[in-house]
Design a protein around this motif. Structure first.
Motif, PDB file in Angstrom:
ATOM      1  N   ASP A  47       0.810  -1.227   0.000  1.00  0.00           N
ATOM      2  CA  ASP A  47       0.000   0.000   0.000  1.00  0.00           C
ATOM      3  C   ASP A  47       0.838   1.269   0.000  1.00  0.00           C
ATOM      4  OD1 ASP A  47      -2.540   1.052  -0.290  1.00  0.00           O
ATOM      5  OD2 ASP A  47      -2.726   1.451   1.858  1.00  0.00           O
ATOM      6  N   LEU A  48       1.923   1.277  -0.781  1.00  0.00           N
ATOM      7  CA  LEU A  48       2.718   2.485  -0.946  1.00  0.00           C
ATOM      8  C   LEU A  48       1.965   3.444  -1.854  1.00  0.00           C
ATOM      9  CD1 LEU A  48       6.199   0.828  -1.521  1.00  0.00           C
ATOM     10  CD2 LEU A  48       5.214   1.654   0.622  1.00  0.00           C
ATOM     11  N   LYS A  49       2.245   4.726  -1.698  1.00  0.00           N
ATOM     12  CA  LYS A  49       1.532   5.747  -2.454  1.00  0.00           C
ATOM     13  C   LYS A  49       2.505   6.465  -3.383  1.00  0.00           C
ATOM     14  CE  LYS A  49       0.131   9.246  -0.011  1.00  0.00           C
ATOM     15  NZ  LYS A  49      -0.647  10.145   0.846  1.00  0.00           N
ATOM     16  N   LEU A  50       2.200   6.478  -4.683  1.00  0.00           N
ATOM     17  CA  LEU A  50       2.985   7.194  -5.686  1.00  0.00           C
ATOM     18  C   LEU A  50       2.311   8.523  -5.967  1.00  0.00           C
ATOM     19  CD1 LEU A  50       5.277   7.177  -7.852  1.00  0.00           C
ATOM     20  CD2 LEU A  50       3.565   6.206  -9.422  1.00  0.00           C
ATOM     21  N   THR A  51       3.045   9.621  -5.758  1.00  0.00           N
ATOM     22  CA  THR A  51       2.474  10.947  -5.986  1.00  0.00           C
ATOM     23  C   THR A  51       3.331  11.737  -6.961  1.00  0.00           C
ATOM     24  OG1 THR A  51       3.650  12.002  -4.160  1.00  0.00           O
ATOM     25  CG2 THR A  51       1.512  11.024  -3.646  1.00  0.00           C
ATOM     26  N   ARG A  52       2.686  12.674  -7.633  1.00  0.00           N
ATOM     27  CA  ARG A  52       3.382  13.589  -8.543  1.00  0.00           C
ATOM     28  C   ARG A  52       3.433  14.941  -7.853  1.00  0.00           C
ATOM     29  NH1 ARG A  52       6.420  13.438 -13.297  1.00  0.00           N
ATOM     30  NH2 ARG A  52       6.326  15.490 -14.170  1.00  0.00           N
ATOM     31  N   ALA A  53       4.638  15.432  -7.581  1.00  0.00           N
ATOM     32  CA  ALA A  53       4.832  16.727  -6.929  1.00  0.00           C
ATOM     33  C   ALA A  53       5.545  17.661  -7.903  1.00  0.00           C
ATOM     34  CB  ALA A  53       5.660  16.554  -5.667  1.00  0.00           C
ATOM     35  N   ALA A  54       5.611  18.929  -7.565  1.00  0.00           N
ATOM     36  CA  ALA A  54       6.307  19.892  -8.411  1.00  0.00           C
ATOM     37  C   ALA A  54       7.777  19.514  -8.587  1.00  0.00           C
ATOM     38  CB  ALA A  54       6.185  21.286  -7.810  1.00  0.00           C
ATOM     39  N   SER A  55       8.351  18.871  -7.586  1.00  0.00           N
ATOM     40  CA  SER A  55       9.763  18.482  -7.641  1.00  0.00           C
ATOM     41  C   SER A  55       9.988  17.108  -8.283  1.00  0.00           C
ATOM     42  CB  SER A  55      10.346  18.490  -6.225  1.00  0.00           C
ATOM     43  OG  SER A  55       9.639  17.582  -5.408  1.00  0.00           O
ATOM     44  N   GLY A  56       8.914  16.420  -8.677  1.00  0.00           N
ATOM     45  CA  GLY A  56       9.043  15.111  -9.315  1.00  0.00           C
ATOM     46  C   GLY A  56       8.186  14.067  -8.628  1.00  0.00           C
ATOM     47  N   ARG A  94       7.239  11.133  -5.993  1.00  0.00           N
ATOM     48  CA  ARG A  94       7.507  10.837  -4.585  1.00  0.00           C
ATOM     49  C   ARG A  94       6.767   9.565  -4.192  1.00  0.00           C
ATOM     50  NH1 ARG A  94      11.297  12.869  -2.001  1.00  0.00           N
ATOM     51  NH2 ARG A  94      10.118  12.809  -0.099  1.00  0.00           N
ATOM     52  N   VAL A  95       7.326   8.821  -3.247  1.00  0.00           N
ATOM     53  CA  VAL A  95       6.692   7.615  -2.716  1.00  0.00           C
ATOM     54  C   VAL A  95       6.570   7.758  -1.213  1.00  0.00           C
ATOM     55  CG1 VAL A  95       6.992   5.137  -2.318  1.00  0.00           C
ATOM     56  CG2 VAL A  95       7.507   6.102  -4.544  1.00  0.00           C
ATOM     57  N   TYR A  96       5.417   7.405  -0.704  1.00  0.00           N
ATOM     58  CA  TYR A  96       5.156   7.452   0.733  1.00  0.00           C
ATOM     59  C   TYR A  96       4.621   6.099   1.187  1.00  0.00           C
ATOM     60  CZ  TYR A  96       5.443  12.458  -0.027  1.00  0.00           C
ATOM     61  OH  TYR A  96       5.871  13.705  -0.379  1.00  0.00           O
ATOM     62  N   ASP A 101      17.427   7.519  -1.590  1.00  0.00           N
ATOM     63  CA  ASP A 101      17.778   6.666  -2.723  1.00  0.00           C
ATOM     64  C   ASP A 101      16.791   5.509  -2.901  1.00  0.00           C
ATOM     65  OD1 ASP A 101      18.860   5.636  -0.310  1.00  0.00           O
ATOM     66  OD2 ASP A 101      20.314   4.422  -1.405  1.00  0.00           O
ATOM     67  N   VAL A 102      16.285   4.968  -1.813  1.00  0.00           N
ATOM     68  CA  VAL A 102      15.294   3.886  -1.896  1.00  0.00           C
ATOM     69  C   VAL A 102      13.970   4.444  -2.410  1.00  0.00           C
ATOM     70  CG1 VAL A 102      13.958   2.188  -0.579  1.00  0.00           C
ATOM     71  CG2 VAL A 102      16.398   2.519  -0.099  1.00  0.00           C
ATOM     72  N   ALA A 103      13.555   5.595  -1.899  1.00  0.00           N
ATOM     73  CA  ALA A 103      12.311   6.233  -2.355  1.00  0.00           C
ATOM     74  C   ALA A 103      12.391   6.556  -3.842  1.00  0.00           C
ATOM     75  CB  ALA A 103      12.031   7.487  -1.544  1.00  0.00           C
ATOM     76  N   ASP A 104      13.534   7.046  -4.306  1.00  0.00           N
ATOM     77  CA  ASP A 104      13.700   7.371  -5.727  1.00  0.00           C
ATOM     78  C   ASP A 104      13.608   6.119  -6.595  1.00  0.00           C
ATOM     79  OD1 ASP A 104      14.010  10.040  -5.076  1.00  0.00           O
ATOM     80  OD2 ASP A 104      16.207  10.011  -5.287  1.00  0.00           O
ATOM     81  N   GLU A 105      14.211   5.029  -6.153  1.00  0.00           N
ATOM     82  CA  GLU A 105      14.162   3.780  -6.917  1.00  0.00           C
ATOM     83  C   GLU A 105      12.748   3.204  -6.938  1.00  0.00           C
ATOM     84  OE1 GLU A 105      15.528   0.814  -9.398  1.00  0.00           O
ATOM     85  OE2 GLU A 105      16.567   2.630  -8.766  1.00  0.00           O
ATOM     86  N   LEU A 106      12.051   3.257  -5.801  1.00  0.00           N
ATOM     87  CA  LEU A 106      10.656   2.806  -5.755  1.00  0.00           C
ATOM     88  C   LEU A 106       9.804   3.629  -6.714  1.00  0.00           C
ATOM     89  CD1 LEU A 106      10.197   2.252  -1.931  1.00  0.00           C
ATOM     90  CD2 LEU A 106       9.855   0.512  -3.687  1.00  0.00           C
ATOM     91  N   ALA A 107       9.986   4.937  -6.716  1.00  0.00           N
ATOM     92  CA  ALA A 107       9.211   5.810  -7.604  1.00  0.00           C
ATOM     93  C   ALA A 107       9.503   5.483  -9.069  1.00  0.00           C
ATOM     94  CB  ALA A 107       9.522   7.274  -7.308  1.00  0.00           C
ATOM     95  N   LYS A 108      10.761   5.318  -9.402  1.00  0.00           N
ATOM     96  CA  LYS A 108      11.147   4.995 -10.784  1.00  0.00           C
ATOM     97  C   LYS A 108      10.491   3.701 -11.251  1.00  0.00           C
ATOM     98  CE  LYS A 108      15.257   3.909 -13.479  1.00  0.00           C
ATOM     99  NZ  LYS A 108      16.715   3.727 -13.406  1.00  0.00           N
TER     100      LYS A 108
END
Length: 76
Positions: A31-40, A42-44, A59-66
Motif C-alpha cells: 500500500d505504498l503511495k505514488l504521488t506527482r509533486a512539483a519536484s518530481g 515521490r513515494v510514501y 535513494d530507496v524512495a527514488d528507486e521505488l518511484a522509478k
C-alpha cells in the motif's frame, strides 16, 4: 526491486497509484503511495494511527518511484 501489484487512481489529485513492492533483500512493502509533486515523483508509505508506518532513505524512495512510474500507463 520489483513491483508486485499496482493500482492506478483517478488523476483528480497528486496521487497517481497505490502499489506493493519487494526489495532486493526480500522485504515486501504494501500500500505504498505514488504521488506527482512539483519536484518530481515521490513515494510514501502507508499511514497507521495517523502516523507513518514506514519511511525510506531518499535513494530507496527514488528507486521505488522509478519502478512504480514505469508500471503506471498514464504516469509519463
Amino acid at each position: 526491486m520489483r513491483i508486485l501489484a499496482i493500482r492506478p487512481t483517478p488523476q483528480s489529485g497528486n496521487v497517481r497509484a497505490r502499489f506493493d513492492a519487494e526489495l532486493e533483500n526480500g522485504v515486501r512493502l504494501f500500500d505504498l503511495k505514488l504521488t506527482r509533486a512539483a519536484s518530481g515523483w515521490r513515494v510514501y508509505g502507508p499511514q497507521h494511527f495517523g502516523g507513518a508506518a514506514v519511511t525510506f532513505p531518499p535513494d530507496v524512495a527514488d528507486e521505488l518511484a522509478k519502478e512504480a512510474v514505469a508500471h503506471v500507463p498514464s504516469a509519463t
